[in-house]
Motif scaffolding. Sequence first.
Motif, short mmCIF file in Angstrom:
data_model
loop_
_atom_site.label_atom_id
_atom_site.label_comp_id
_atom_site.label_asym_id
_atom_site.label_seq_id
_atom_site.Cartn_x
_atom_site.Cartn_y
_atom_site.Cartn_z
N LEU A 76 0.87 -1.46 -0.08
CA LEU A 76 0.03 0.12 0.16
C LEU A 76 0.96 1.23 -0.05
CD1 LEU A 76 -2.98 -0.98 2.34
CD2 LEU A 76 -2.88 -0.98 -0.05
N ASP A 77 2.15 1.19 0.40
CA ASP A 77 3.01 2.36 0.16
C ASP A 77 3.70 2.37 -1.09
OD1 ASP A 77 4.61 0.09 -0.09
OD2 ASP A 77 6.14 0.50 1.63
N ASN A 93 9.87 1.59 -5.12
CA ASN A 93 8.60 2.39 -4.63
C ASN A 93 8.18 3.37 -5.70
OD1 ASN A 93 6.70 4.30 -3.35
ND2 ASN A 93 7.37 3.61 -1.50
N LEU A 94 6.93 2.95 -6.24
CA LEU A 94 6.46 3.58 -7.61
C LEU A 94 5.18 4.50 -7.03
CD1 LEU A 94 6.59 0.75 -10.28
CD2 LEU A 94 8.40 2.48 -9.52
N ILE A 95 5.03 4.79 -5.98
CA ILE A 95 4.11 5.66 -5.52
C ILE A 95 3.63 7.05 -6.18
CG2 ILE A 95 5.22 7.03 -3.63
CD1 ILE A 95 1.80 5.15 -3.35
N ASP A 96 4.90 7.41 -6.69
CA ASP A 96 4.84 8.89 -7.59
C ASP A 96 4.74 8.58 -8.96
OD1 ASP A 96 4.69 10.54 -5.33
OD2 ASP A 96 6.86 10.25 -5.12
N ASP A 101 -0.56 10.22 -19.25
CA ASP A 101 -1.46 11.25 -19.00
C ASP A 101 -1.36 11.98 -17.68
OD1 ASP A 101 -2.69 10.91 -21.46
OD2 ASP A 101 -4.24 9.58 -20.62
N GLY A 102 -0.28 11.76 -17.11
CA GLY A 102 0.04 12.23 -15.92
C GLY A 102 -0.71 11.71 -14.52
N LYS A 103 -1.37 10.63 -14.99
CA LYS A 103 -2.33 10.21 -13.61
C LYS A 103 -1.17 9.39 -12.57
CE LYS A 103 -6.52 7.84 -13.44
NZ LYS A 103 -7.51 6.87 -13.89
N LEU A 104 -1.28 9.64 -11.28
CA LEU A 104 -0.52 9.12 -10.30
C LEU A 104 -1.16 7.80 -10.11
CD1 LEU A 104 0.05 12.04 -8.03
CD2 LEU A 104 1.91 10.73 -9.39
N PHE A 105 -0.95 6.60 -10.95
CA PHE A 105 -1.93 5.52 -10.83
C PHE A 105 -1.64 4.61 -9.85
CE2 PHE A 105 1.55 4.47 -13.70
CZ PHE A 105 1.98 3.03 -13.45
N ILE A 106 -0.19 4.57 -9.13
CA ILE A 106 -0.10 3.70 -8.15
C ILE A 106 -0.62 4.25 -6.92
CG2 ILE A 106 1.86 2.79 -6.71
CD1 ILE A 106 1.73 1.41 -9.43
N SER A 110 -3.58 2.69 -4.31
CA SER A 110 -3.21 2.60 -2.93
C SER A 110 -4.36 3.18 -2.17
CB SER A 110 -1.69 3.09 -2.35
OG SER A 110 -0.82 2.29 -2.97
N ASP A 111 -4.91 4.33 -2.57
CA ASP A 111 -6.00 5.22 -1.99
C ASP A 111 -7.28 4.18 -2.32
OD1 ASP A 111 -4.49 7.18 -1.32
OD2 ASP A 111 -4.90 8.47 -3.13
#
Length: 155
Positions: A76-77, A93-96, A101-106, A110-111
């Motif tokens: 989840l991190d 860690n790919l959270i960013d 299209d610029g979507k923070l998909f990871i 997690s959210d």
Amino acid sequence: MTRQTATLWASGLMALVLTIGPATAAEFATKEEAVAMVKKAVVFIKEQGDATAYAEFSQKGGQFHDRDLYITVLGLDGRVLAHGQRADFIGQNLIDAKDPDGKLFIKERSDLALHNASFWQRYKFMNPATQKVEVKDMYCERLGETNVCGGVYGT
């Protein structure tokens, strides 16, 4: 045309149909197949443990690899624990990470997991079958502090 020539021609045609037909009829995985594979992966983790399961998921050509469908497991991190297509992602860690299209998909994944036991997510990613960036619908199930996911392209 002699009987022997006709038989050889028909045999060759049948071999061609059997070789090409199934591949074109089911060239890409379906959403139903993605759900089934994720459910199978969750059971596999519970039965075999994280280390064995993650190694199997990350093995190309294994039982959790079917055409353009494969399993990924992320904490989840945002840390990649297993990836059926990109072994170079494991441990990162790919959270960013952003899609084209610029979507923070990871981060979005997690959210979504914080509020849902299972869910679908849409973003863009490289399809291993076509080598093109395509829309991907990812089905995920939360398992502890992880997301177990499998997705389909071009839906």
